[in-house]
Structure formats: C-alpha cells, structure tokens
Motif scaffolding. Sequence first.
Motif, short mmCIF file in Angstrom:
data_model
loop_
_atom_site.label_atom_id
_atom_site.label_comp_id
_atom_site.label_asym_id
_atom_site.label_seq_id
_atom_site.Cartn_x
_atom_site.Cartn_y
_atom_site.Cartn_z
N ILE A 6 47.40 49.26 28.37
CA ILE A 6 46.05 49.01 28.85
C ILE A 6 46.03 49.24 30.37
O ILE A 6 46.77 48.60 31.11
CB ILE A 6 45.60 47.57 28.53
CG1 ILE A 6 45.75 47.29 27.03
CG2 ILE A 6 44.18 47.34 29.00
CD1 ILE A 6 44.92 48.17 26.15
N LYS A 7 45.19 50.13 30.82
CA LYS A 7 45.22 50.54 32.23
C LYS A 7 44.44 49.61 33.15
O LYS A 7 44.75 49.52 34.35
CB LYS A 7 44.67 51.97 32.34
CG LYS A 7 45.52 52.99 31.61
CD LYS A 7 44.82 54.33 31.43
CE LYS A 7 44.54 55.03 32.73
NZ LYS A 7 43.97 56.39 32.52
N THR A 8 43.43 48.92 32.63
CA THR A 8 42.57 48.09 33.48
C THR A 8 42.57 46.66 32.98
O THR A 8 42.36 46.41 31.78
CB THR A 8 41.12 48.63 33.47
OG1 THR A 8 41.13 49.99 33.92
CG2 THR A 8 40.24 47.81 34.40
N ILE A 9 42.80 45.70 33.88
CA ILE A 9 42.75 44.28 33.54
C ILE A 9 41.87 43.56 34.56
O ILE A 9 41.65 44.04 35.67
CB ILE A 9 44.16 43.64 33.52
CG1 ILE A 9 44.80 43.70 34.92
CG2 ILE A 9 45.04 44.32 32.49
CD1 ILE A 9 46.11 42.92 35.02
N GLU A 10 41.37 42.39 34.16
CA GLU A 10 40.63 41.54 35.09
C GLU A 10 41.61 40.68 35.88
O GLU A 10 42.63 40.22 35.35
CB GLU A 10 39.64 40.65 34.33
CG GLU A 10 38.53 41.42 33.64
CD GLU A 10 37.52 40.50 33.01
OE1 GLU A 10 36.61 40.04 33.71
OE2 GLU A 10 37.66 40.23 31.80
N ARG A 11 41.29 40.44 37.15
CA ARG A 11 42.16 39.66 38.02
C ARG A 11 41.38 38.54 38.68
O ARG A 11 40.16 38.65 38.88
CB ARG A 11 42.79 40.56 39.10
CG ARG A 11 43.76 41.60 38.54
CD ARG A 11 44.14 42.62 39.61
NE ARG A 11 45.24 43.48 39.18
CZ ARG A 11 45.09 44.56 38.42
NH1 ARG A 11 43.87 44.92 38.00
NH2 ARG A 11 46.14 45.29 38.07
N ALA A 12 42.07 37.47 39.02
CA ALA A 12 41.46 36.37 39.77
C ALA A 12 41.15 36.82 41.19
O ALA A 12 41.68 37.83 41.68
CB ALA A 12 42.38 35.15 39.79
N ASP A 13 40.30 36.08 41.88
CA ASP A 13 39.96 36.38 43.26
C ASP A 13 41.21 36.34 44.14
O ASP A 13 42.04 35.43 44.01
CB ASP A 13 38.93 35.37 43.77
CG ASP A 13 38.49 35.65 45.18
OD1 ASP A 13 37.65 36.54 45.38
OD2 ASP A 13 39.00 34.98 46.10
N ALA A 14 41.34 37.30 45.03
CA ALA A 14 42.54 37.41 45.86
C ALA A 14 42.76 36.17 46.72
O ALA A 14 43.90 35.72 46.92
CB ALA A 14 42.45 38.65 46.75
N ALA A 15 41.69 35.57 47.24
CA ALA A 15 41.82 34.37 48.07
C ALA A 15 42.33 33.19 47.25
O ALA A 15 43.10 32.36 47.75
CB ALA A 15 40.48 34.04 48.72
N VAL A 16 41.92 33.12 46.01
CA VAL A 16 42.40 32.04 45.13
C VAL A 16 43.89 32.21 44.85
O VAL A 16 44.66 31.25 44.90
CB VAL A 16 41.60 32.03 43.81
CG1 VAL A 16 42.22 31.07 42.80
CG2 VAL A 16 40.15 31.65 44.08
N ILE A 17 44.30 33.44 44.57
CA ILE A 17 45.72 33.72 44.33
C ILE A 17 46.55 33.36 45.55
O ILE A 17 47.61 32.72 45.44
CB ILE A 17 45.92 35.20 43.95
CG1 ILE A 17 45.23 35.50 42.61
CG2 ILE A 17 47.40 35.55 43.88
CD1 ILE A 17 45.21 36.97 42.24
N GLU A 18 46.09 33.74 46.73
CA GLU A 18 46.81 33.42 47.96
C GLU A 18 46.91 31.91 48.16
O GLU A 18 47.95 31.38 48.56
CB GLU A 18 46.10 34.06 49.15
CG GLU A 18 46.80 33.81 50.48
CD GLU A 18 46.09 34.48 51.65
OE1 GLU A 18 46.52 34.27 52.80
OE2 GLU A 18 45.10 35.20 51.41
#
Length: 235
Positions: A6-18
């Motif tokens: 699967i080439k495309t996935i949804e990701r959490a907000d970058a600021a939340v991950i940081e």
Amino acid sequence: MNQVAIKTIERADAAVIEGLAECGVATVHEAQGRTGAMEPEIGAVVPGAAVAGSAVTVLCAPGDNWMLHVAIELMQPGDVLVVGTTSRSLDGFFGDILAEFVSQRGGAGVVLDTGVRDVKDLRTQGFPVWSRAVSPQGTVKETVGAVNVPIQCGGRLVIPGDVVVADDDGVVMVTRKQAAEVLEASRQRIDKEEAMRQAIRQGGNTLDLLGLRDKVIEKGLKYEDGPVDWSPRGA
C-alpha cells in the motif's frame, strides 16, 4: 499472505508526533492507561536513541527481508519502519546498509520483531533501531510479503500510520486517531510528576503525596518498634 504494498497511508499530525517523542515511552504508556507497550524483549540496539514517527509496516516470511527493500522506498521523512514476520524468526533482517537507505529516505528509525546485525556499525552511525535479537545470520529474498498492512510486532497489533514511540525504555504504540488525546494526557502527567518532584525536594513523602499512607494500613501493613532479632533460633 496478502501480497500487496500500500503506497499511501494516513499519518498523525507532525506536531503531535513530536510531542509524544518528547514525552517518552514510559509516560505515554502510563498516560494511555498502561497500554500499547511492546514486549520488553524489543530493546534498543543503540542506547540513548529516542524517536517517534508514523508506522510503515512490513510483513515478511521467516528469514526473508525482501519486503524491507520495498517498504523503505515508500517511507516518508519521520516514518518508523515496523517489521513483523508470519512466524517467529530471529535472523539478522536489518543492518548498516539498510540503515543508510532508511536515513536517505528521512526515516526516524526501525522496530523489528526479528534480529539485526552489524550492531557496531549501527551504533557508530547512531541509527535508532529496536529489535528482538542480534544475530549474524543473514536472510534471503525469495518470498513476496506485504507493506502497510496490519501486523503483529512485539506482541502488539500495529496498524499503518499508528504512532511509534521508542526510547531506552522500549517501544509503545499509540493509535493514530487517539494520538492528540494521548499527548494531552501525557503532558498532564508530566506536569503532575514535576509538582511531585518539587514537593519531595521540599520534604514531602511519596506515601502522602500519592495518598497511599492510609491505604497501606488498610491493606494490613503494621509498623512495629525495632530492632528485631532475625537470627535463626539456636544460632
């Protein structure tokens, strides 16, 4: 095995991950109700490494790391590669060359329910890796697996796009949809612990600060004047 990448996935907000990375594994684990931790055998290969990122998952056949090459090509900056196998395999799935590839893709780190090798080189590179074992045994490239499908890693279900938080305490997973909520709970826990730390420095006692003094008595603990002679009778 579902042979798909699967080439495309949804990701959490970058600021939340940081933010989750800054909170650390132990705090995040506690903040989300003591859930999400991988088995303690999944340990840091490079001491001191600490990362968080969106999970790009890989499902491999035992002793076969072909799909890692496929998955790394699909990684985006900040992603964490999470590797599982269809049955237990402790071979060295990952080493210094693949670490170079992940680095070039901007990957934050790798978590494997397998073995790794080239440990000296990985530590020299400072590349963040968590694995179940270290093994010089290499792998083949014969069986097509899957990329960005749900997998099991470290005794934990990992969905593509879930947030991986990893440091010297181990690895904890946070579901993508709950990531912001868990971050807020983690920050509240950090604030609470800082207040307790300050209270201890001012003479506070953890039994009182945590409301445990009466509870331990209720559970049956008795304080008695000492000292007590514990030597065996007749000694």
